[in-house]
Design an enzyme around this catalytic site. Structure first.
Site, PDB file in Angstrom:
ATOM      1  N   ASP A 138      -4.703   3.832  -2.096  1.00 17.34           N
ATOM      2  CA  ASP A 138      -5.861   4.226  -1.296  1.00 17.34           C
ATOM      3  C   ASP A 138      -6.360   5.598  -1.706  1.00 17.34           C
ATOM      4  O   ASP A 138      -5.596   6.568  -1.682  1.00 17.34           O
ATOM      5  CB  ASP A 138      -5.465   4.276   0.189  1.00 17.34           C
ATOM      6  CG  ASP A 138      -5.200   2.911   0.762  1.00 17.34           C
ATOM      7  OD1 ASP A 138      -6.075   2.042   0.657  1.00 17.34           O
ATOM      8  OD2 ASP A 138      -4.101   2.706   1.317  1.00 17.34           O
ATOM      9  N   HIS A 176      -1.143  -1.244  -4.277  1.00 22.63           N
ATOM     10  CA  HIS A 176      -2.424  -0.855  -3.657  1.00 22.63           C
ATOM     11  C   HIS A 176      -2.437   0.662  -3.463  1.00 22.63           C
ATOM     12  O   HIS A 176      -1.538   1.219  -2.846  1.00 22.63           O
ATOM     13  CB  HIS A 176      -2.552  -1.583  -2.317  1.00 22.63           C
ATOM     14  CG  HIS A 176      -3.843  -1.392  -1.608  1.00 22.63           C
ATOM     15  ND1 HIS A 176      -4.960  -2.151  -1.866  1.00 22.63           N
ATOM     16  CD2 HIS A 176      -4.206  -0.521  -0.619  1.00 22.63           C
ATOM     17  CE1 HIS A 176      -5.952  -1.779  -1.060  1.00 22.63           C
ATOM     18  NE2 HIS A 176      -5.514  -0.781  -0.303  1.00 22.63           N
ATOM     19  N   HIS A 219      -8.215   1.226  -4.062  1.00 25.81           N
ATOM     20  CA  HIS A 219      -9.173   1.042  -2.966  1.00 25.81           C
ATOM     21  C   HIS A 219      -9.839   2.388  -2.699  1.00 25.81           C
ATOM     22  O   HIS A 219      -9.217   3.294  -2.164  1.00 25.81           O
ATOM     23  CB  HIS A 219      -8.373   0.530  -1.751  1.00 25.81           C
ATOM     24  CG  HIS A 219      -9.141   0.449  -0.473  1.00 25.81           C
ATOM     25  ND1 HIS A 219      -8.505   0.252   0.741  1.00 25.81           N
ATOM     26  CD2 HIS A 219     -10.471   0.525  -0.200  1.00 25.81           C
ATOM     27  CE1 HIS A 219      -9.421   0.211   1.705  1.00 25.81           C
ATOM     28  NE2 HIS A 219     -10.617   0.384   1.163  1.00 25.81           N
ATOM     29  N   SER A 259       0.842  -1.203   0.000  1.00 23.62           N
ATOM     30  CA  SER A 259       0.000   0.000   0.000  1.00 23.62           C
ATOM     31  C   SER A 259       0.872   1.246   0.000  1.00 23.62           C
ATOM     32  O   SER A 259       1.580   1.533   0.970  1.00 23.62           O
ATOM     33  CB  SER A 259      -0.906  -0.010   1.236  1.00 23.62           C
ATOM     34  OG  SER A 259      -1.666   1.168   1.260  1.00 23.62           O
ATOM     35  N   MET A 310      -8.948   8.404  -0.470  1.00 22.82           N
ATOM     36  CA  MET A 310      -9.763   8.784   0.700  1.00 22.82           C
ATOM     37  C   MET A 310     -10.298  10.189   0.492  1.00 22.82           C
ATOM     38  O   MET A 310      -9.551  11.079   0.076  1.00 22.82           O
ATOM     39  CB  MET A 310      -8.907   8.766   1.975  1.00 22.82           C
ATOM     40  CG  MET A 310      -8.203   7.462   2.258  1.00 22.82           C
ATOM     41  SD  MET A 310      -7.287   7.566   3.811  1.00 22.82           S
ATOM     42  CE  MET A 310      -6.274   6.078   3.691  1.00 22.82           C
ATOM     43  N   MET A 318     -11.398  -5.667   5.280  1.00 21.59           N
ATOM     44  CA  MET A 318     -10.601  -4.734   6.077  1.00 21.59           C
ATOM     45  C   MET A 318     -10.288  -5.383   7.420  1.00 21.59           C
ATOM     46  O   MET A 318     -11.196  -5.832   8.128  1.00 21.59           O
ATOM     47  CB  MET A 318     -11.360  -3.419   6.316  1.00 21.59           C
ATOM     48  CG  MET A 318     -11.543  -2.531   5.096  1.00 21.59           C
ATOM     49  SD  MET A 318     -10.021  -2.105   4.207  1.00 21.59           S
ATOM     50  CE  MET A 318      -9.078  -1.242   5.467  1.00 21.59           C
ATOM     51  N   MET A 365     -12.065   4.741  -0.731  1.00 16.87           N
ATOM     52  CA  MET A 365     -12.757   5.025   0.528  1.00 16.87           C
ATOM     53  C   MET A 365     -13.449   6.371   0.341  1.00 16.87           C
ATOM     54  O   MET A 365     -13.012   7.407   0.847  1.00 16.87           O
ATOM     55  CB  MET A 365     -11.741   5.051   1.678  1.00 16.87           C
ATOM     56  CG  MET A 365     -11.276   3.673   2.083  1.00 16.87           C
ATOM     57  SD  MET A 365      -9.731   3.680   3.006  1.00 16.87           S
ATOM     58  CE  MET A 365      -8.566   3.616   1.667  1.00 16.87           C
ATOM     59  N   ASP A 382      -6.467  -6.144   4.244  1.00 18.49           N
ATOM     60  CA  ASP A 382      -5.832  -4.824   4.293  1.00 18.49           C
ATOM     61  C   ASP A 382      -5.961  -4.231   5.688  1.00 18.49           C
ATOM     62  O   ASP A 382      -7.073  -4.038   6.176  1.00 18.49           O
ATOM     63  CB  ASP A 382      -6.537  -3.931   3.255  1.00 18.49           C
ATOM     64  CG  ASP A 382      -5.978  -2.517   3.179  1.00 18.49           C
ATOM     65  OD1 ASP A 382      -4.906  -2.250   3.754  1.00 18.49           O
ATOM     66  OD2 ASP A 382      -6.636  -1.678   2.514  1.00 18.49           O
TER      67      ASP A 382
HETATM   68  C1  DX5 Z   1      -6.192   1.789   5.525  1.00 18.99           C
HETATM   69  C2  DX5 Z   1      -5.757   1.588   4.121  1.00 18.99           C
HETATM   70  C3  DX5 Z   1      -4.575   0.700   3.976  1.00 18.99           C
HETATM   71  C4  DX5 Z   1      -3.339   1.187   4.660  1.00 18.99           C
HETATM   72  C5  DX5 Z   1      -2.781  -0.032   5.327  1.00 18.99           C
HETATM   73  O1  DX5 Z   1      -7.386   2.458   5.569  1.00 18.99           O
HETATM   74  O2  DX5 Z   1      -6.794   1.044   3.348  1.00 18.99           O
HETATM   75  O3  DX5 Z   1      -4.333   0.293   2.654  1.00 18.99           O
HETATM   76  O4  DX5 Z   1      -2.360   1.737   3.824  1.00 18.99           O
HETATM   77  O5  DX5 Z   1      -1.719   0.323   6.118  1.00 18.99           O
HETATM   78  P1  DX5 Z   1      -1.166  -0.667   7.237  1.00 18.99           P
HETATM   79  O6  DX5 Z   1      -0.687  -1.908   6.525  1.00 18.99           O
HETATM   80  O7  DX5 Z   1      -0.072   0.131   7.850  1.00 18.99           O
HETATM   81  O8  DX5 Z   1      -2.289  -0.957   8.185  1.00 18.99           O
HETATM   82 ZN    ZN Z   2      -6.352   0.122   1.399  1.00 22.23          ZN
END
Ligand code: DX5
Ligand code: ZN
Length: 215
Positions: free
Chosen positions: A34, A32, A65, A7, A36, A136, A67, A172
């Site tokens: 993210d 990956h 991903h 990620s 947000m 998750m 969010m 994740d």
């Molecule tokens: C969290 C994200 C993850 C995050 C994971 O909301 O979706 O992808 O980067 O980070 P770690 O592995 O540090 O929990």
């Molecule tokens: Zn993620």
């Protein structure tokens, strides 16, 4: 054989290119990313423009991903930015099936994300439409959170629901070399790691993670 999807949220952004090269050198299967929106989750990260900027720098498969509340508003832009897989949270969209169809209409893979408290039932009527379920293992919105071991049982339950369908199970949040095996044994085959992957020696971390997962 598991697939690794480091990620990028966990990377050192001052050395982003170098960190992407480091994960490429480990022959990871995906990256990956993210997204947000500061609304669905209490944090802000990566939008379509930033994904598009990364795209010329790597051939890695972009596993995005989202969010984001009502993700349909951004799906086309994220596809055009270079995503090859897009996952959306079941409760972030009013019409989950419609969002999945929208993603597929652009010829990219789609998946459903379940928060720790979200029961797997929501998958029942979309199982024939998806490529991946993302379980998750922390509450979404940040890196470095503590792994929720209750999710091991949830992965097992989803694996059973999937039966012989060709659907990946991704995990994740808080995943590391100590807990990855329990998730793989339960049925997970796509492993996301943020802080574990990028803290210290990336090559060693990913090697440790893959060895532990495939042990
Ligand atoms: C969290 C994200 C993850 C995050 C994971 O909301 O979706 O992808 O980067 O980070 P770690 O592995 O540090 O929990
Ligand atoms: Zn993620």
């Amino acid at each position: 054989m598991v697939k690794l999807s480091p990620s990028i949220f966990g990377a050192d952004f001052g050395r982003l290119n170098e960190q992407i090269k480091a994960v490429e050198d480990c022959n990871v299967e995906m990256l990956h990313i993210d997204v947000m929106d500061g609304n669905y989750v209490p944090n802000i990260a990566f939008g379509p423009d930033q994904i598009a900027m990364l795209r010329p720098h790597t051939d890695l498969f972009f596993d995005v991903h989202m969010m984001v509340t009502e993700p349909d508003r951004y799906i086309e832009r994220i596809v055009k930015a270079g995503a090859q897989m897009i996952t959306v949270h079941a409760e972030a969209t009013t019409h989950l099936h419609r969002s999945l169809m929208l993603i597929k209409s652009f010829g990219v893979k789609c998946g459903v994300v379940l928060n720790p408290a979200t029961p797997p039932d929501v998958l029942k009527y979309v199982l024939d439409d998806i490529d991946m379920v993302l379980v998750m293992t922390v509450n979404p919105g940040g890196g470095g959170g503590a792994f929720n071991p209750t999710m091991i049982e949830k992965v097992r339950e989803i694996k059973e629901m999937i039966g012989d369908r060709d659907i990946d199970i991704q995990v994740d949040g808080g995943v590391n070399a100590d807990n990855v095996k329990s998730l793989v044994d339960a049925g997970a085959n796509v492993i996301v790691a943020g802080s574990f992957a990028f803290t210290g020696d990336v090559a060693k971390n990913l090697d440790d993670l893959r060895k532990a997962a495939d042990a």
